[in-house]
Structure formats: C-alpha cells, structure tokens
Design a protein around this motif. Structure first.
Motif, PDB file in Angstrom:
ATOM      1  N   GLU A 232       0.699  -1.358   0.141  1.00 15.63           N
ATOM      2  CA  GLU A 232       0.144   0.124   0.059  1.00 15.63           C
ATOM      3  C   GLU A 232       0.776   1.166   0.114  1.00 15.63           C
ATOM      4  O   GLU A 232       0.563   2.316  -0.664  1.00 15.63           O
ATOM      5  CB  GLU A 232      -0.911   0.008   1.250  1.00 15.63           C
ATOM      6  N   THR A 233       1.946   1.130   0.796  1.00 16.48           N
ATOM      7  CA  THR A 233       2.706   2.484   0.836  1.00 16.48           C
ATOM      8  C   THR A 233       3.729   2.389  -0.406  1.00 16.48           C
ATOM      9  O   THR A 233       4.697   3.301  -0.494  1.00 16.48           O
ATOM     10  CB  THR A 233       3.743   2.322   2.101  1.00 16.48           C
ATOM     11  N   GLN A 234       3.846   1.400  -1.271  1.00 15.31           N
ATOM     12  CA  GLN A 234       4.762   1.295  -2.401  1.00 15.31           C
ATOM     13  C   GLN A 234       6.335   1.434  -1.882  1.00 15.31           C
ATOM     14  O   GLN A 234       7.149   1.890  -2.565  1.00 15.31           O
ATOM     15  CB  GLN A 234       4.597   2.532  -3.273  1.00 15.31           C
ATOM     16  N   ASN A 235       6.561   0.655  -0.846  1.00 15.14           N
ATOM     17  CA  ASN A 235       8.141   0.591  -0.242  1.00 15.14           C
ATOM     18  C   ASN A 235       8.657  -0.640  -0.709  1.00 15.14           C
ATOM     19  O   ASN A 235       8.820  -1.616  -0.302  1.00 15.14           O
ATOM     20  CB  ASN A 235       7.876   0.707   1.292  1.00 15.14           C
ATOM     21  N   LEU A 475      -2.817  11.769  -2.256  1.00 16.75           N
ATOM     22  CA  LEU A 475      -2.172  11.093  -0.999  1.00 16.75           C
ATOM     23  C   LEU A 475      -0.993  11.559  -0.413  1.00 16.75           C
ATOM     24  O   LEU A 475      -0.300  12.397  -0.942  1.00 16.75           O
ATOM     25  CB  LEU A 475      -1.937   9.569  -1.490  1.00 16.75           C
ATOM     26  N   LYS A 478       4.107   9.254   2.155  1.00 15.76           N
ATOM     27  CA  LYS A 478       4.420   7.998   2.270  1.00 15.76           C
ATOM     28  C   LYS A 478       3.620   7.018   1.329  1.00 15.76           C
ATOM     29  O   LYS A 478       4.300   6.095   1.178  1.00 15.76           O
ATOM     30  CB  LYS A 478       4.212   7.848   3.710  1.00 15.76           C
ATOM     31  N   TYR A 479       2.588   7.496   0.879  1.00 15.14           N
ATOM     32  CA  TYR A 479       1.753   6.720  -0.031  1.00 15.14           C
ATOM     33  C   TYR A 479       2.141   6.967  -1.477  1.00 15.14           C
ATOM     34  O   TYR A 479       1.792   6.335  -2.432  1.00 15.14           O
ATOM     35  CB  TYR A 479       0.465   6.840  -0.084  1.00 15.14           C
ATOM     36  N   ARG A 480       2.934   8.107  -1.645  1.00 12.73           N
ATOM     37  CA  ARG A 480       3.378   8.544  -3.129  1.00 12.73           C
ATOM     38  C   ARG A 480       4.690   7.999  -3.321  1.00 12.73           C
ATOM     39  O   ARG A 480       5.090   8.036  -4.414  1.00 12.73           O
ATOM     40  CB  ARG A 480       3.281   9.800  -3.289  1.00 12.73           C
ATOM     41  N   GLN A 482       7.689   5.830  -4.548  1.00  5.26           N
ATOM     42  CA  GLN A 482       8.218   4.597  -5.225  1.00  5.26           C
ATOM     43  C   GLN A 482       9.601   4.330  -4.993  1.00  5.26           C
ATOM     44  O   GLN A 482      10.418   5.313  -5.595  1.00  5.26           O
ATOM     45  CB  GLN A 482       7.601   4.959  -6.588  1.00  5.26           C
TER      46      GLN A 482
END
Length: 483
Positions: A232-235, A475, A478-480, A482
């Motif tokens: 979800e956080t694209q980490n 968003l 942290k959610y943007r 990549q």
C-alpha cells in the motif's frame, strides 16, 4: 394591573413571501435537470401553458411547394393511409403498421393480437446487478436445500463492491448449521464469477483472484498475503528485503497484482451516471469572449391561443367559474414564463460579472484565479448575495478551460508578504503542479511544498498545504513514494 384584551390598529411594513415569489426563488436555484422536470410538470398542471412547436412541427402549406422545391415528392407513400406525398401529410401515417407487436399465432392475414398478449416492451433487457448474476449462476448448480438457503443468505449480504458483510457466525445462526457447512457455502459463492466475490476485504479478494489465476504460493500471492502494508505504501525496496529477492522481481510481481480488480462487484453496479450539462457556454471568438445560454432540451413555453380566444369571446357558453379558472391559470402561466425568463437573464448577468472578474482564468487557466466573494458579484450587478448564491449553485459553464460549476469561481484570498492576495484555488493548482512534477523516489512533503511556495512569495502553513492536498484527493508523501 388587570389583564384584558384590546384591539389596536397598527400600520407596519414587512416583506411577505407570496406564492409567486416563492416559485421564482425555487426556479432560480434549480439545476438544469430539475428545471426540465419543473417545466414539464407545469405544462401538465396548467392548461393555459403549451410548448412552442418546433420548426419541423409547424404546419406547411402544400401549395407553396412545387416539385423542384420539395424533394419528398419523388418518394413513394409509406402506407395507404398517407394522403399525398408532401411532408405535411407524414403526420397521418398509422404508426401501428410499424409496431413489432407480439402475436403467438402470427399469420399473414394481419390478425390483431389478443389484448392480454405481452408487449415488445416486456422483453426489454436490463443489466443484471451482482445479486441477480450470482443467483443465476447458482440455479445451474445441483445444490441441496441447505446449500440454497446458505448461499442465498450469503449473496444477499454482499455489498455493492462484492464484499461479504456477514460473518461465519451469522451464516451459522441463520442456517442452523455447523461452521464447516457455513464455510463450504461461502467457498461455493467465492467460486462464482466475478473472481474475488464473497471476500471480507480487498486483501482476501486479491488472494482469491490470484488463486483463480494459478498464482497460489508465488511471489505475487506472498506479497498480498504477508506484506500488504508495504504494498500500500509502495515501499518496494523494503519489500524486496523482507521477501529476499531483487527489486526487479518485485516490480514484475506488482505488475501482476495491478491487473487484478480490487472491487469485483463494481462492474455490476446499476447506478445511473448523471452527466453534467452546461447551463451557459463561453466562447472565445476573435479575441473576445462571448456568452451563450444553453436552452437546448428546455421546452419553450407560451400561452395557449385556444384558451385565450375563449377568454376574449363574450358569448362562449362558459360559466363564470370556468372563466375564473382560466383567468387564474393565465396569471399563473404569465408569472411562470416571466420567472423562467428572469432566471435566464440572471444567470447571464452573473456569468458576465464572473467573466469580468476572472478574465485571467478564462485566458490562462486556474493558476490565474483571483480572490472573489459573493458580495463582489452582488454589488457589480445590483443583486443580493443570497440571489448570487442560488444562481451559482448546481449551475455549470462550458469554457475553453473545461466545465466548471459557477461556485468554483469564488475563492478565498491568501495574503502575501508584499500585501497582495492570491486565490486559494490558484494555490491548489500550484500544489498539484508541484506534486505532478516531483521525483517519485523522493516525493515532496507538505513542509517542503510550504517552503517552495514561500519562495514564490506565497506564505502557506504546512497544515494549510495538507488541507489543500486532501481537498485535491492527493495521497500523503508516504503513499506516493516509489522506491
């Protein structure tokens, strides 16, 4: 002091809301769709009102048309009931000849179908919703009465996204069954189409879809099953470390997950989409802006000539009650037409004022928006602020920049250090531009955006940036990110 009743005569001035004034205010705040419904409702209720016929419906003099001017004269008549070949007689066509009437005993003798025979309109299909689609699939399965009872309960407890809103305990309590039987009925529903239906949440829905695609016990399945927060956080960097693989394989697995449908029931939604129809158009012609009201689709009203003749004639045979009824409806019709005309003129004046105040917007876009409040427009056109508020609610304009609600052009002011003001909408546009041009690996935080805006002489606090970002549905950082 004794209490007593007295009669006093007093003169006072006060504003009384007459029914006609209430009607005018109501028409002023109606949107285009509601206005169309109100016009048709008034046409049905008031016999003195009628719709102005279009040019195609107006009578044509056949003698004024010759063979060269009338291209329809060379056409063959459609049915025997058409008298002549000119367009004026087309209205005499018996359209029953062209109706595809249902007749179970069809013959070539043009028999009349029974009165109780179904019409062709009874066979018009509608898009089935998710519940109907799942029940249709269940009817083709060989199920026991217990399975039918449990699966019907499960299907009826799915929300519009296809997720189950009941628990296993609820299924057990309803069907008076064991947990194994309840879970078996749930697995049966989850095996239906679309894939992922019957899940408790997005995670379980994605797992069901991956299992259906034979991705069980693979990297995409492992990511969704065990590392949903990192997904979800694209980490992706931390996700690669947690899984113990390369970031390239992580991206390949993410590509598989992105092909799935998070909400499997949405494609069966029967919600009607109401498209925005502009109330006014703004065109730029030869460097000048031209305003044009959109009257397309709105019935043009006029007073009935037949009833007006009855009122003018002295010896019509009408009773005094009938004449009083027609006069009352005539006054109501005149006021209604006047209210509609006043509504259109008010929208035009407001749009003309908005064009004057926000000309830079129509030239350059939202970044050039200026601060504007209702009072500015009200003072400009000589109306009350409440009138401007009603006019700009649910009214839309089509301009070179796109389609916008008239409320959009009113924006609060944000002061700058040098004493100038900037519209809040212009700041939102600038925030969107900064985020769209950011590095996905190092997205801009709200604090960083505030610092960049301060360099452009726009002082905005971090909390204000966060508020504007939420309004733009962007968003957090942290959610943007990549990685």
């Amino acid at each position: 002091m004794a209490l007593e009743l007295r009669q006093n005569l007093k003169l006072a001035q006060k504003l009384v809301m007459t029914p006609q004034l209430r009607q005018a205010i109501r028409l002023l705040q109606l949107g285009r769709l509601e206005l169309t419904e109100a016009l048709h409702a008034e046409l049905e209720q008031n016999p003195m009102l009628e719709e102005v016929p279009s040019l195609l419906e107006q009578p044509v003099n056949p003698e004024a048309l010759n063979a060269e001017e009338n291209p329809y004269q060379a056409e063959t008549a459609f049915t025997d009931r058409v008298k002549g070949d000119d367009p004026a007689t087309v209205a005499e066509i018996n359209w029953n000849d062209y109706v595809n009437s249902f007749d179970s005993d069809l013959s070539f003798s043009r028999e009349t179908p029974p009165a109780d025979a179904p019409s062709q309109f009874d066979f018009i299909s509608t898009t089935p919703d998710l519940t109907a689609y799942l029940q249709w699939q269940l009817t083709h399965l060989d199920l026991t009465e217990q399975d039918i009872l449990l699966t019907t309960f499960i299907v009826c407890n799915l929300n519009e996204h296809g997720f189950l809103e009941a628990t296993i305990e609820d299924i057990r309590a309803y069907g008076q069954c064991t947990a194994e039987e309840a879970e078996g009925a749930l697995r049966l529903v989850q095996s239906l189409e679309p894939a992922g239906v019957g899940a408790m949440d997005i995670r379980e829905s994605l797992l069901l879809q991956l299992d259906r695609l034979d991705y069980y016990d693979t990297l995409p399945y492992q990511i969704v099953d065990q590392h949903m927060p990192l997904l979800e956080t694209q980490n992706y960097a931390k996700l690669a470390r947690e899984v113990g693989t390369t970031q390239k394989k992580i991206l390949e697995a993410i590509a598989v997950i992105q092909e799935l449908t998070p909400y499997p029931g949405n494609e069966f939604s029967n919600r009607q989409i109401n498209y925005v129809i502009p109330d006014v158009y703004v065109y730029k012609i030869d460097g000048e802006f031209v305003i044009q009201l959109n009257d397309e689709g709105l019935p043009q009203l006029q007073l009935s000539e037949e009833y007006l003749k009855l009122l003018k004639q002295r010896s019509t045979g009408l009773s005094a009650e009938s004449k009083s009824y027609l006069r009352e409806n005539k006054r109501n019709a005149e006021w209604f037409i006047k209210s509609i005309d006043q509504r259109q003129k008010t929208i035009y004046k407001v749009m003309e004022s908005l064009l004057k105040f926000q000309r830079d917007f129509f030239e350059s876009g939202p970044a050039a928006m200026k601060p504007l409040i209702l009072r500015d427009v009200a003072e400009d056109i000589g109306m009350h602020e409440s009138t401007i508020s009603r006019v700009t609610t649910n009214k839309y304009v089509h301009c070179p920049q796109g389609i916008y609600e008239l409320k959009y052009f009113f924006s609060t002011a944000v002061s700058t250090p040098d004493g100038d003001t900037v519209a809040a909408e212009a700041i939102k546009t600038r925030i969107r531009q900064l985020i769209n041009s950011e590095n996905p690996a190092k997205p801009l935080s709200d604090n960083k955006i505030s610092e960049l805006l301060s360099k452009e002489n726009i002082t905005v606090a971090r909390r204000t940036v966060a508020k504007y970002r939420d309004q733009l549905k962007i968003l957090p950082v942290k959610y943007r990110r990549q990685r």
